[in-house]
Design a protein around this motif. Structure first.
Motif, PDB file in Angstrom:
ATOM      1  N   GLN A   1      -8.286 -26.469   2.658  1.00 13.84           N
ATOM      2  CA  GLN A   1      -9.278 -25.421   2.389  1.00 13.84           C
ATOM      3  C   GLN A   1     -10.556 -26.003   1.772  1.00 13.84           C
ATOM      4  O   GLN A   1     -11.125 -25.453   0.826  1.00 13.84           O
TER       5      GLN A   1
ATOM      6  N   ASP B   1     -17.906 -20.436   6.846  1.00  8.57           N
ATOM      7  CA  ASP B   1     -16.577 -21.021   6.702  1.00  8.57           C
ATOM      8  C   ASP B   1     -16.618 -22.453   7.220  1.00  8.57           C
ATOM      9  O   ASP B   1     -17.701 -23.032   7.385  1.00  8.57           O
TER      10      ASP B   1
ATOM     11  N   LEU C   1     -12.873 -23.494   0.117  1.00  3.47           N
ATOM     12  CA  LEU C   1     -13.243 -22.438   1.056  1.00  3.47           C
ATOM     13  C   LEU C   1     -13.445 -21.110   0.341  1.00  3.47           C
ATOM     14  O   LEU C   1     -14.283 -20.309   0.715  1.00  3.47           O
TER      15      LEU C   1
ATOM     16  N   THR D   1     -17.175 -19.936  -0.788  1.00  4.97           N
ATOM     17  CA  THR D   1     -18.290 -19.919   0.150  1.00  4.97           C
ATOM     18  C   THR D   1     -18.815 -18.515   0.358  1.00  4.97           C
ATOM     19  O   THR D   1     -18.675 -17.943   1.436  1.00  4.97           O
TER      20      THR D   1
END
Length: 785
Positions: free
Chosen positions: A161, A218, A191, A194
């Protein structure tokens, strides 16, 4: 920041075993040094990055001039240090990954007497990509290999991630073995972090549009940035919309190109890329994230497909038919029926016209006949008459004169027509062929009208099929028309149009069918459908993306199915599942690992079963088991070794050896005991003894065995004709030493097995004793390695 000699000393204080050789680079926050370590005649190298915060006194002064207090400055700089430590810790979690720069150790040292920190990071020594590349242009194969390696790094990031957010040539390195590695995770973040409101970092030249605009994003932003890197490498080292290196130096041109890319203008194909690779790169660089590869794994698969050359070439399109030839120019020749060269300038009495050529007229005579048109001769005027008679005569004369004139005009017209038939008998085309002037022209005009009507009918029929989506019959109709009119431009144009439409329809049908399979979880059929369509229609971005997508899905499904087989120790079906997947998708690292694992587990399981059969003396069963397994895994080392072991463990039948002294005939008599049991399926057998009442009868056989065997075994049972009082037994001698005497058996003795140790014996001797009509069956006599 400390001076370089002092920094070298500081490094060697932290890691005394490492000696700094030289400074090999510098950046915004510090420098990079090459260090070496010698241990037992083995020299290792490393890169040591030193980050100084603040980097110098001027930076500290700048912070103070902005109004920061000492505590505020310390807090601000401490935050920067924490960011760098987070990067280091992040990279430590990725240590050992082949395509990610490996951090070996780090140390944070706070300065004494001033606000500041020095961060020391020891990592593997690599060559920066730009240094390795230099000014040369990479081959397409090298670009593909770079893309695959960085996708491998991004695969790991996706699993953890992590979004890198700053993929660019400056953050790519290469090791001595030629593997490209991704480094500098300084602005990478999890991740989950974001969201659109966060700070925008990264390099604008390679930044994805959604990052630049501050909207949600992403991991596909890394795919976009990698796509721009590949684009530049395939585009004469120029970014999109920058046509030359010279314009790369023009700030306005660079800004305009950047704005066009970020607002979503369609990118032109990179100039040095093949069609398939260009499609792949443009797919990665799609402005809309949903149009990009959905993951690094999918993009990697697409690159691997190109690397393996699995992608088929686009079939050649039908060549355009030449336009209909212009009709020949035709001259009216008033002088001769023979073909004449075209003069430089046409005489005033000659005419040039365009007529569709028709059938050639009959041959004209060599000479042109002439016809003289008679002219009426003047007659003397009669004397005028007077009175009624004179008026009447005058009227009759006028009437007669008028009728005569009509006949004369009619005669002249007939003669003119006849003369035209003789003087101008034909039209001459430019190539000297002649056609009839009047009837031929009319005939040709009618033929041209019929031709046009026929072509219009063909086009209308084809259009009817095309409107219904039946492009196959539309093309079949046009093909028939082109057989009749091979040079017609309208038919040719429609053939090209419907051919392209049919290809587009077939492509969409294939994609739709594949999507249906995928929706049902049948990714194998989905992938096969797309691959077959590529063979027929050629590759494009849609096919590349779907091939990569379905490959990943099918690969995941195959791995999951194989794992279910593995849980029940069904390693053969697990192996076959992975092998089937590899046959379709090609070589893949994760599939390769599992295939090797399942192959070895299956081979080990079969070998264990073979051991059980060997222990049970079932050598034929062990051999059959191993033979069948080797059909599944040809050349497998474990199975081959076990087959060798079976061969070496399998006993040798004594009946196959040559006898030195004595002996008997093997398998010569039906071996049946007093209980009705038949021993004819034994490895070997012999009936010894006779039906005479003798106190004792001896039978012997001696063999040379060269010390090759450790033991021998055989079975004993009475023969059916043994008398009630008859008995028998066997003795075994090794090098003339008695090593075994069997039990004495009689008429009612069941079969028994005897084992004798003959280890190292050069010679082997068997002696059989019978008496009182004793007869025995000696069977399955075998020597064991």
């Amino acid at each position: 920041m400390k001076e370089e000699p002092n920094m070298t000393q500081e490094i060697e204080k932290i890691w005394p075993e490492w000696k700094v050789v030289e400074r090999i680079g510098s950046g915004a926050y510090g420098s990079v040094y090459k260090a070496v370590r010698s241990d037992h005649n083995l020299t290792s190298s490393a890169a040591i990055k030193v980050i100084s915060i603040p980097k110098d006194a001027s930076e500290m002064e700048s912070l103070r001039s902005d109004g920061m207090t000492q505590d505020g400055t310390r807090t601000y700089l401490q935050g920067i240090v924490d960011d760098f430590v987070n990067e280091i810790q992040l990279m430590e979690t990725l240590k050992g990954i082949q395509n990610i720069v490996s951090v070996e150790d780090y140390k944070v040292v706070e300065r004494t007497g001033e606000i500041g920190w020095d961060i020391y990071i020891r990592m593997e020594l690599l060559t920066p990509f730009n240094d390795w590349k230099g000014t040369r242009t990479l081959s397409e194969a090298e670009v593909i290999r770079l893309g695959i390696d960085i996708c491998s790094a991004l695969e790991i990031c996706e699993k953890k991630q992590i979004i890198h957010r700053d993929i660019k040539p400056e953050n790519i390195f290469i090791n001595e073995f030629g593997f490209f590695k991704l480094g500098d995770f300084g602005i990478a973040r999890k991740l989950s972090g974001t969201r659109g409101g966060q700070s925008i970092k990264g390099t604008y030249n390679y930044m994805a549009p959604e990052v630049a605009s501050g909207t949600n994003y992403d991991g596909r932003v890394d795919i976009y940035s990698l796509g721009i890197v590949l684009y530049r490498l395939l585009n004469n080292d120029c970014l999109p919309f920058v046509p030359s290196q010279q314009l790369m130096l023009d700030q306005k041109a660079r800004t305009d190109a950047l704005n066009r890319r970020l607002r979503g203008d369609a990118l032109p194909a990179p100039v040095n890329a093949s069609r398939d690779l260009a499609n792949l790169v443009l797919c990665a660089c799609a402005h809309n994230p949903d149009a990009r590869f959905r993951s690094a794994a999918v993009m990697k698969r697409a690159l691997q497909n190109l690397q393996s050359g699995a992608q088929p070439a686009r079939p050649a399109q039908p060549a355009a038919q030449p336009a209909a030839a212009a009709a020949p120019r035709v001259r009216v020749n008033t002088r001769s029926s023979q073909p004449q060269p075209r003069p430089a300038a046409q005489p005033a009495d000659e005419k040039t016209t365009r007529i569709v050529p028709g059938p050639a007229p009959a041959a004209q005579p060599q000479s042109e006949p002439t016809m003289r048109v008679p002219q009426p001769q003047p007659q003397p005027e009669p004397a005028p008459e007077t009175g009624k008679k004179g008026k009447k005569a005058k009227k009759e004369k006028k009437k007669k004169k008028g009728g005569k004139a009509k006949w004369i005009l009619l005669l002249i017209l007939v003669l003119l027509i006849a003369a035209a038939a003789v003087v101008v008998p034909s039209l001459l085309t430019d190539n000297g062929e002649s056609i009839p002037l009047i009837g031929g022209a009319i005939s040709e005009a009618n033929a041209e009208n019929a031709r046009k009507q026929d072509i219009e009918s063909i086009l209308a029929d084809a259009a009817t099929y095309a409107d219904a989506g039946d492009y196959t019959n539309a093309l079949r109709t046009l093909s028939g028309g082109l057989n009749k009119y091979p040079e017609d431009a309208e038919l040719t144009a429609k053939q090209t149009e419907y051919t392209e439409a049919l290809a587009a329809k077939n492509k969409q049908d294939a994609l739709d069918q594949a999507a249906q399979y995928a929706a049902a979880g049948d990714y194998k059929s989905a992938l096969e459908t797309v691959q077959e369509a590529q063979k027929l229609l050629g590759s494009d971005a849609d096919f590349l993306q779907k091939t990569a997508e379905y490959t990943e899905s099918y690969k995941s499904a195959a791995l999951e199915t194989a794992a279910q087989y593995e849980k029940t120790s069904d390693y053969l079906n697990a192996y076959k599942t992975i092998q089937t997947a590899m046959d379709l998708v090609g070589s893949d690292s994760s599939l390769n690992v599992k295939l090797s694992l399942y192959a070895q587990n299956y081979a080990s399981a079969v070998a264990a079963q073979a051991d059980e059969k060997i222990a049970a003396k079932d050598f034929a069963g062990a051999r059959t088991l191993l033979t069948n397994a080797l059909k599944e895994l040809p050349g497998n080392a474990t199975l081959t070794a076990k087959m060798t072991q079976v061969s070496s463990s399998q006993p040798v039948s004594l009946s196959t050896l040559s006898v030195l002294n004595g002996g008997w005939d093997w398998n010569a008599t039906a071996p049946e005991d007093p209980f009705g049991n038949d021993y004819s399926d034994a490895v070997n057998y012999v009936v010894l003894g006779d039906d005479y009442w003798r106190s004792e009868q001896l039978y012997s056989a001696e063999y040379r065995v060269y010390g090759n065997y450790s033991s021998m075994t055989f079975n004993l049972v009475p023969y059916k004709d043994t008398a009630t009082e008859g008995t028998g037994y066997v003795q075994i001698y090794a090098d003339d030493v008695l090593v075994q005497t069997s039990p004495v058996i009689g008429q009612k003795t069941d079969q028994l097995t005897v084992t004798a140790s003959i280890a190292g014996a050069e010679y082997l001797k068997i002696v059989v004793h019978t008496q009182e009509c004793g007869m025995i069956i000696v069977s399955d006599v075998q020597l064991w390695p």
